[in-house]
Design a protein around this motif. Structure first.
Motif, PDB file in Angstrom:
ATOM      1  N   ALA A   1     -11.303 -23.487 -10.097  1.00  0.00           N
ATOM      2  CA  ALA A   1     -10.955 -23.470 -11.515  1.00  0.00           C
ATOM      3  C   ALA A   1      -9.510 -23.068 -11.764  1.00  0.00           C
ATOM      4  N   ILE A   2      -8.942 -22.219 -10.930  1.00  0.00           N
ATOM      5  CA  ILE A   2      -7.580 -21.741 -11.115  1.00  0.00           C
ATOM      6  C   ILE A   2      -6.603 -22.755 -10.532  1.00  0.00           C
ATOM      7  N   THR A   3      -5.671 -23.231 -11.361  1.00  0.00           N
ATOM      8  CA  THR A   3      -4.666 -24.181 -10.870  1.00  0.00           C
ATOM      9  C   THR A   3      -3.439 -23.469 -10.318  1.00  0.00           C
ATOM     10  N   SER A   4      -3.090 -22.304 -10.886  1.00  0.00           N
ATOM     11  CA  SER A   4      -1.928 -21.571 -10.382  1.00  0.00           C
ATOM     12  C   SER A   4      -1.966 -20.136 -10.882  1.00  0.00           C
ATOM     13  N   VAL A   5      -1.372 -19.270 -10.086  1.00  0.00           N
ATOM     14  CA  VAL A   5      -1.129 -17.883 -10.484  1.00  0.00           C
ATOM     15  C   VAL A   5       0.350 -17.621 -10.230  1.00  0.00           C
ATOM     16  N   SER A   6       1.084 -17.239 -11.267  1.00  0.00           N
ATOM     17  CA  SER A   6       2.521 -17.034 -11.141  1.00  0.00           C
ATOM     18  C   SER A   6       2.918 -15.666 -11.659  1.00  0.00           C
ATOM     19  N   ALA A   7       3.959 -15.111 -11.051  1.00  0.00           N
ATOM     20  CA  ALA A   7       4.500 -13.814 -11.454  1.00  0.00           C
ATOM     21  C   ALA A   7       6.019 -13.910 -11.458  1.00  0.00           C
ATOM     22  N   SER A   8       6.635 -13.358 -12.501  1.00  0.00           N
ATOM     23  CA  SER A   8       8.087 -13.331 -12.622  1.00  0.00           C
ATOM     24  C   SER A   8       8.508 -11.968 -13.145  1.00  0.00           C
TER      25      SER A   8
ATOM     26  N   GLU B   1       4.672 -18.047  -7.056  1.00  0.00           N
ATOM     27  CA  GLU B   1       3.591 -18.856  -7.606  1.00  0.00           C
ATOM     28  C   GLU B   1       2.680 -19.312  -6.470  1.00  0.00           C
ATOM     29  N   TYR B   2       1.373 -19.302  -6.746  1.00  0.00           N
ATOM     30  CA  TYR B   2       0.391 -19.800  -5.789  1.00  0.00           C
ATOM     31  C   TYR B   2      -0.483 -20.827  -6.484  1.00  0.00           C
ATOM     32  N   ARG B   3      -0.658 -21.988  -5.838  1.00  0.00           N
ATOM     33  CA  ARG B   3      -1.473 -23.064  -6.388  1.00  0.00           C
ATOM     34  C   ARG B   3      -2.628 -23.349  -5.439  1.00  0.00           C
ATOM     35  N   PRO B   4      -3.838 -22.920  -5.773  1.00  0.00           N
ATOM     36  CA  PRO B   4      -4.991 -23.181  -4.897  1.00  0.00           C
ATOM     37  C   PRO B   4      -5.259 -24.676  -4.758  1.00  0.00           C
TER      38      PRO B   4
END
Length: 575
Positions: free
Chosen positions: A352-359, A345-348
């Motif tokens: 506008a983007i709060t997080s990008v997550s991959a599982s 997970e990445y949280r800028p």
């Protein structure tokens, strides 16, 4: 001039300092959440965290840290742009935040669907020998049992794969939903939290969740680095089975990494009943996992592995009475599930983007159904994998709502062998895309979501028979969606309503089975021409969330078109 420009557009910042209420020392790695904006931060070594570019005036700040009582504070900006929070030490873990089916962390009074959360002391009190037994006492939830281990949850009268059971948000990769003698491969004794969302609320997980979603939360891949070694151990005993269970987990820092390890062992004898001992209800089970991650203030990346092994009996008779649907002579199930998982997970810091997550996970599952004499009646083998990529966004000048968009993919390769088997091998593939958005108009909140699923099922054995003359590939696709609203009344009372559309393709076994399944004492015949189920669910609820009182009442209706069920077939000539 810059400050005037920011104020004109409603932009401001929130600075938070978290300290220990007793010592005054800074609390590091505390989890902060601006609930309405779905924006999270972790405090640094000085106990501080900052939210920049906040475009709201009334907000709710949620603060959580292991070892401290959770705290919630209402903020009024710009007056509360600098906040000091003192956390009180506590061994309790209050269930004030829900992550399942919400698109992001939410307080329980902010969730759009009827929801149950079990953790801490509540989970300890309800703990049973299985996930279904642990939840069976909750409103609207019962269990289907075929012995103490072969249990499955029933939510609002629906079961099987209409109820999706997840482990940290991903499917388990077992065959628990395909027959009444199969078990869910998860032990509740090492779970940190169980979350249940009732109704067709699974747009983020699948279109087939007509009954609801159960999420077993363990955090196998740590999301934050602990400051010191912490752990929990539990022991459970049952007089009815003369059984015992021991389990626990430990989390520790390892340099810049976070490590978590857990394990459990369960051993029980045949159940005692007023009518005598019930044979083939004993069980032995072990479950263990380890995970490691790098976790910082902007996110985490890590991996975990888990091994689950269970051997249990399926009851057949008590005294001279053979149980209805039981296999004469008795049977034992020997299963194993091995899982590898990755999470990131990445949280800028802004934007506008709060997080990008991959599982994603990879699962190898094997199950032998052992008949009297030691031969294998049916052997199931399945390889599966799935992946999920989600981007969450906040309200901005150009985006009036906060929500998420994501893609999902799943692959299953199911095989069957043994002395007697009627399940044909097949490969299932699913790809899906979904979007979720939430708008707030003062006390009124509205949520809408849409999802498209495309599923293909390819049988690997196409030989036609008299019972199964038309073996062919099948493909299914459909749009599903949901619309929900809540309204906050004075006195911490919330009323809400929702309507959702769900879609469930037939399972591999429902399409292509043609032979005996001795563990369930049935000769199963599929239908390759089955249509997909399509369901509509509606909910009305009232929720009270106060410091001393938490209550919820709901009224619902679920209608399913093309409902698939097993029915006896009667030969026209012999009856």
């Amino acid at each position: 001039m810059c400050g005037a420009s920011r104020a004109a557009h409603g932009q401001q910042g929130v600075s938070v300092l978290v300290t220990d209420a007793q010592s005054g020392a800074p609390v590091t790695a505390a989890q902060l959440l601006l609930v309405e904006l779905d924006r999270g931060r972790l405090t640094d070594a000085a106990g501080r965290a900052t939210f920049a570019d906040v475009r709201a005036t009334r907000l709710t700040l949620s603060v959580r840290r292991l070892g401290y009582a959770p705290l919630t504070r209402r903020l009024e900006l710009p007056r509360d742009s600098v906040v000091r929070v003192a956390l009180a030490a506590s061994a309790m873990n209050l269930a004030d935040v829900v992550v399942t089916g919400t698109g992001g962390a939410r307080r329980t009074d902010q969730v759009f669907q009827p929801t149950t959360v079990l953790d801490g002391a509540a989970l300890d009190r309800a703990l049973g020998g299985s996930i279904a037994a642990t939840l069976a006492g909750e409103p609207g939830i019962t269990q289907r049992t075929n012995g103490p281990m072969a249990t499955a949850p029933i939510i609002r009268g629906l079961g099987g794969d209409r109820v999706l059971v997840l482990e940290d948000g991903l499917r388990m990769g077992d065959v628990a939903t395909t027959a009444p003698d199969h078990a869910i491969t998860a032990d509740p004794i090492t779970a940190r939290r169980l979350e249940v969302v009732r109704g067709p609320a699974g747009l983020l997980y699948g279109s087939n969740t007509l009954g609801g979603v159960i999420n077993v939360i363990r955090e196998d891949v740590p999301r934050a680095r602990p400051e010191r070694v912490t752990g929990v151990m539990g022991v459970q005993g049952e007089s009815v089975t003369s059984g015992a269970t021991i389990g626990g987990f430990v989390s520790a820092p390892l340099g810049a990494l976070a490590v978590r390890a857990e394990g459990s062992f369960r051993d029980s004898r045949d159940s005692r009943t007023p009518g005598g001992t019930l044979p083939f209800t004993d069980a032995r089970q072990h479950d263990g996992g380890v995970g490691v991650s790098w976790a910082g203030t902007r996110g985490h990346v890590g991996a975990s592995a888990r091994d689950f092994r269970s051997e249990y009996g399926v009851p057949t008779s008590i005294g001279d009475l053979v149980l209805p649907g039981a296999h004469v002579g008795g049977i034992y199930i020997d299963l194993r599930r091995t899982t590898a998982r990755v999470d990131a997970e990445y949280r800028p810091a802004s934007g506008a983007i709060t997080s990008v997550s991959a599982s994603g996970n990879w699962v190898r599952f094997a199950q032998d159904e052992v008949e009297r004499g030691g031969f294998v009646g049916t052997r199931f083998g399945q390889l599966s994998s799935q992946g999920d990529l989600v981007a969450r966004y906040r309200r901005t000048r150009w985006l009036p709502g906060a929500g998420a968009v994501g893609v999902f993919g799943q692959w299953r390769d199911l095989r069957a062998a043994g002395s007697f088997t009627g399940t044909r091998p097949a490969v299932l593939r699913t790809v899906a895309g979904y979007a979720y958005d939430e708008l707030a108009f003062g006390a009124l909140r509205v949520m809408g979501g849409v999802r498209y699923d495309a599923t293909s099922i390819r049988p690997l054995e196409r030989t036609p028979t008299q019972l199964l003359p038309d073996v062919r590939d099948r493909a299914f696709g459909a749009w599903t969606g949901s619309l929900a609203t809540t309204y906050a009344l004075p006195g911490d009372v919330t009323v809400g309503a929702s309507v959702a559309r769900a879609f469930r393709p037939p399972a591999i076994e429902e399409l292509y089975s043609a032979g005996p399944h001795l563990a369930s004492f049935a000769y199963e015949i599929g239908n390759p021409a089955l249509r997909a189920e399509r369901g509509t669910g509606a909910d009305l609820f009232v929720r009270v969330a106060r410091r001393t009182v938490n209550a919820e009442a709901s009224v619902f209706r679920t209608a399913v078109d093309g409902f698939i069920y097993y029915a006896p077939l009667v030969d026209a000539r012999t009856g």
